[in-house]
Write an enzyme that holds these catalytic residues in place. Structure first.
Site, mmCIF file in Angstrom:
data_model
loop_
_atom_site.group_PDB
_atom_site.id
_atom_site.type_symbol
_atom_site.label_atom_id
_atom_site.label_comp_id
_atom_site.label_asym_id
_atom_site.label_seq_id
_atom_site.Cartn_x
_atom_site.Cartn_y
_atom_site.Cartn_z
ATOM 1 N N GLN A 14 0.826 -1.220 0.000
ATOM 2 C CA GLN A 14 0.000 0.000 0.000
ATOM 3 C C GLN A 14 0.854 1.262 0.000
ATOM 4 O O GLN A 14 0.652 2.158 -0.813
ATOM 5 C CB GLN A 14 -0.913 0.011 1.235
ATOM 6 C CG GLN A 14 -1.953 -1.098 1.240
ATOM 7 C CD GLN A 14 -3.121 -0.796 0.316
ATOM 8 O OE1 GLN A 14 -2.962 -0.269 -0.780
ATOM 9 N NE2 GLN A 14 -4.319 -1.119 0.772
ATOM 10 N N ASP A 35 9.804 -6.211 -4.450
ATOM 11 C CA ASP A 35 9.077 -7.017 -3.458
ATOM 12 C C ASP A 35 9.548 -8.462 -3.565
ATOM 13 O O ASP A 35 10.411 -8.794 -4.394
ATOM 14 C CB ASP A 35 7.549 -6.888 -3.683
ATOM 15 C CG ASP A 35 6.757 -7.003 -2.381
ATOM 16 O OD1 ASP A 35 6.891 -8.043 -1.687
ATOM 17 O OD2 ASP A 35 5.999 -6.074 -2.047
ATOM 18 N N VAL A 122 10.363 2.870 7.086
ATOM 19 C CA VAL A 122 8.979 3.171 7.462
ATOM 20 C C VAL A 122 8.351 2.004 8.233
ATOM 21 O O VAL A 122 7.368 2.163 8.941
ATOM 22 C CB VAL A 122 8.130 3.483 6.193
ATOM 23 C CG1 VAL A 122 6.722 3.915 6.556
ATOM 24 C CG2 VAL A 122 8.793 4.572 5.348
ATOM 25 N N ALA A 123 8.960 0.807 8.127
ATOM 26 C CA ALA A 123 8.370 -0.381 8.760
ATOM 27 C C ALA A 123 8.308 -0.222 10.280
ATOM 28 O O ALA A 123 9.186 0.374 10.907
ATOM 29 C CB ALA A 123 9.186 -1.624 8.396
ATOM 30 N N ASN A 124 7.260 -0.774 10.871
ATOM 31 C CA ASN A 124 7.031 -0.702 12.320
ATOM 32 C C ASN A 124 7.455 -1.984 13.018
ATOM 33 O O ASN A 124 7.478 -3.038 12.381
ATOM 34 C CB ASN A 124 5.532 -0.463 12.572
ATOM 35 C CG ASN A 124 5.192 1.012 12.564
ATOM 36 O OD1 ASN A 124 5.923 1.828 13.120
ATOM 37 N ND2 ASN A 124 4.072 1.346 11.944
ATOM 38 N N HIS A 179 7.724 6.671 17.831
ATOM 39 C CA HIS A 179 6.493 6.558 17.055
ATOM 40 C C HIS A 179 5.555 5.585 17.756
ATOM 41 O O HIS A 179 5.360 4.457 17.346
ATOM 42 C CB HIS A 179 6.818 6.066 15.643
ATOM 43 C CG HIS A 179 5.628 6.038 14.737
ATOM 44 N ND1 HIS A 179 4.838 7.135 14.517
ATOM 45 C CD2 HIS A 179 5.090 5.043 13.984
ATOM 46 C CE1 HIS A 179 3.874 6.814 13.673
ATOM 47 N NE2 HIS A 179 3.998 5.552 13.342
HETATM 48 P P1 A3D Z 1 1.577 -3.820 2.898
HETATM 49 O O1 A3D Z 1 0.559 -3.228 1.987
HETATM 50 O O2 A3D Z 1 1.286 -5.148 3.505
HETATM 51 O O3 A3D Z 1 2.966 -3.901 2.085
HETATM 52 C C1 A3D Z 1 4.094 -4.497 2.614
HETATM 53 C C2 A3D Z 1 4.834 -5.182 1.476
HETATM 54 O O4 A3D Z 1 6.098 -5.666 1.961
HETATM 55 C C3 A3D Z 1 4.093 -6.386 0.894
HETATM 56 O O5 A3D Z 1 3.855 -6.197 -0.503
HETATM 57 C C4 A3D Z 1 5.053 -7.551 1.152
HETATM 58 O O6 A3D Z 1 5.043 -8.536 0.131
HETATM 59 C C5 A3D Z 1 6.393 -6.829 1.218
HETATM 60 N N1 A3D Z 1 7.467 -7.625 1.817
HETATM 61 C C6 A3D Z 1 7.391 -8.548 2.802
HETATM 62 N N2 A3D Z 1 8.594 -9.098 3.031
HETATM 63 C C7 A3D Z 1 9.457 -8.501 2.179
HETATM 64 C C8 A3D Z 1 10.855 -8.645 1.936
HETATM 65 N N3 A3D Z 1 11.597 -9.500 2.637
HETATM 66 N N4 A3D Z 1 11.406 -7.884 0.977
HETATM 67 C C9 A3D Z 1 10.667 -7.014 0.264
HETATM 68 N N5 A3D Z 1 9.351 -6.836 0.459
HETATM 69 C C10 A3D Z 1 8.749 -7.570 1.400
HETATM 70 O O7 A3D Z 1 1.906 -2.819 4.110
HETATM 71 P P2 A3D Z 1 1.912 -1.200 4.114
HETATM 72 O O8 A3D Z 1 2.567 -0.725 2.887
HETATM 73 O O9 A3D Z 1 0.549 -0.712 4.448
HETATM 74 O O10 A3D Z 1 2.832 -0.942 5.399
HETATM 75 C C11 A3D Z 1 4.196 -1.292 5.394
HETATM 76 C C12 A3D Z 1 4.847 -1.067 6.745
HETATM 77 O O11 A3D Z 1 4.802 0.328 7.084
HETATM 78 C C13 A3D Z 1 4.207 -1.794 7.935
HETATM 79 O O12 A3D Z 1 5.218 -2.329 8.764
HETATM 80 C C14 A3D Z 1 3.457 -0.692 8.668
HETATM 81 O O13 A3D Z 1 3.318 -0.965 10.042
HETATM 82 C C15 A3D Z 1 4.366 0.473 8.428
HETATM 83 N N6 A3D Z 1 3.738 1.801 8.611
HETATM 84 C C16 A3D Z 1 4.482 2.770 9.211
HETATM 85 C C17 A3D Z 1 3.957 4.023 9.407
HETATM 86 C C18 A3D Z 1 4.763 5.083 10.075
HETATM 87 O O14 A3D Z 1 4.329 6.195 10.214
HETATM 88 C C19 A3D Z 1 6.087 4.775 10.569
HETATM 89 C C20 A3D Z 1 2.649 4.310 8.985
HETATM 90 C C21 A3D Z 1 1.913 3.299 8.370
HETATM 91 C C22 A3D Z 1 2.470 2.033 8.184
#
Ligand code: A3D
EC number: 1.1.1.37
Length: 312
Positions: A14, A35, A122-124, A179
């Site tokens: 996302q 990815d 950005v990962a949590n 955070h």
């Molecule tokens: P999501 O839409 O699930 O996307 C994550 C992607 O990471 C997926 O497409 C997975 O296939 C991919 N992935 C998993 N393992 C690997 C790997 N080893 N190498 C490469 N890619 C991989 O999640 P998202 O985009 O909504 O959120 C991503 C992260 O951001 C999460 O950990 C959230 O908690 C975090 N996040 C942080 C904030 C901050 O403000 C810090 C805000 C919102 C989300």
């Protein structure tokens, strides 16, 4: 002759997809949306979709979807969103085990393939993940940062502008610390058009805004149900990347390695940072009063607890 910049996006979910779109729309550089093999269709599809959109509007940057780290090599900036997002009822710390495993893989590959990049995580749980990244990838301390403060600050500014029915452009605000739900919005240092916020909004209303800011992530998780915020996190990370790529030297809050600032040593923690071509060029210290110091200490203890449990 200057070459086009390269932006490596690790994680094409996302946030990753929105990062790619924004990077192209802002003409920041060519993008590699990376990815795992199971998500090959997802990143190739998003790349194709965005490239077709760029023809409509005439953007010159291109997106490539990839599952091969070799394509990430040579990136000027890397933004990591690889990891699982929260679901309703979960804390960010609940993601530690699963996301640490992913970060170990990602950080080792950055070390091998893109050791010269400016890396934004950005990962949590944010502050622990950026710590693990720094340790495993062995990046210089100025080249690694965590994105959270820009988003937390934007949330605060958004609620202030709404409460006053004023333009968000004139709201200046600062959120310090980890955070998590005990992050520290600095009400005393926030202004609207130069006027202190404390003169414009009643105390109880301000307290409600602070609370809503702290719980801003959870509010979105409750609404989305299957994941967490993505537009805001993407735009916020792009602001940091842009300041680096264009050497804008903006002062943006972010999680950087503290070495004595705010009485903290050896941990990544949210503070105002100057970001330019040198990466994190400065960590700025703010004078705090006793209650602000106590709030920051509470936030730090939460971060410390999580970071100290990280086994590398
Ligand atoms: P999501 O839409 O699930 O996307 C994550 C992607 O990471 C997926 O497409 C997975 O296939 C991919 N992935 C998993 N393992 C690997 C790997 N080893 N190498 C490469 N890619 C991989 O999640 P998202 O985009 O909504 O959120 C991503 C992260 O951001 C999460 O950990 C959230 O908690 C975090 N996040 C942080 C904030 C901050 O403000 C810090 C805000 C919102 C989300």
């Amino acid at each position: 002759q200057t070459r086009k910049k390269k932006i490596g996006l690790i994680g094409g979910g996302q946030i990753g997809g929105n990062l790619a779109l924004l990077a192209v729309q802002k003409n920041l550089g060519d993008v590699v949306l990376f990815d795992i093999p199971a998500a090959e269709g997802l990143v190739k599809g998003k790349a194709l979709d965005i490239n077709q959109l760029s023809a409509v509007d005439g953007y010159d940057c291109r997106v490539t979807g990839s599952t091969d780290w070799k394509d990430v090599a040579g990136s000027d900036v890397i933004i990591i969103t690889a990891g699982v997002p929260r679901k309703p009822g979960m804390s960010r710390e609940d993601l530690l085990d699963i996301n640490l495993k992913i970060m170990k893989d990602v950080a080792a590959n950055i070390k091998q393939h893109a050791p010269n990049a400016f890396v934004i995580n950005v990962a949590n749980p944010l502050d622990a993940m950026v710590f693990a990244l720094y340790k495993i990838a062995e990046l210089p301390k100025n080249m690694v940062v965590g994105m959270a403060g820009v988003l937390d600050t934007s949330r605060f500014k958004c609620f202030v502008a709404e409460a006053l029915n004023t333009s968000i452009r004139d709201v200046e605000a600062l959120v310090l610390g980890g955070h998590g739900d005990d992050m520290v919005p600095l009400v005393r240092h926030s202004t609207v058009g130069g006027v202190p916020l404390t003169e414009l909004i009643a105390k109880d209303k301000l307290e409600a805004i602070v609370k809503r800011t702290r719980e801003g992530g959870a509010e979105l998780v409750a609404l989305y149900k299957t994941g967490s915020a993505y537009f805001g996190p993407a735009a916020s990370s792009i602001a940091m990347a842009e300041s680096f790529l264009l050497d804008r030297k903006r002062v943006l809050p972010g999680a950087a390695l503290l070495e004595g600032q705010y009485g903290i040593n050896g941990y990544f923690f949210g503070a105002p940072l100057q970001i330019g071509a040198g990466g994190v060029e400065k960590v700025i210290t703010v004078q705090l009063d006793d209650s602000e110091k106590a709030a920051l200490e509470k936030s730090f203890q939460s971060v410390k607890k999580t970071v100290d449990s990280v086994k590398l």
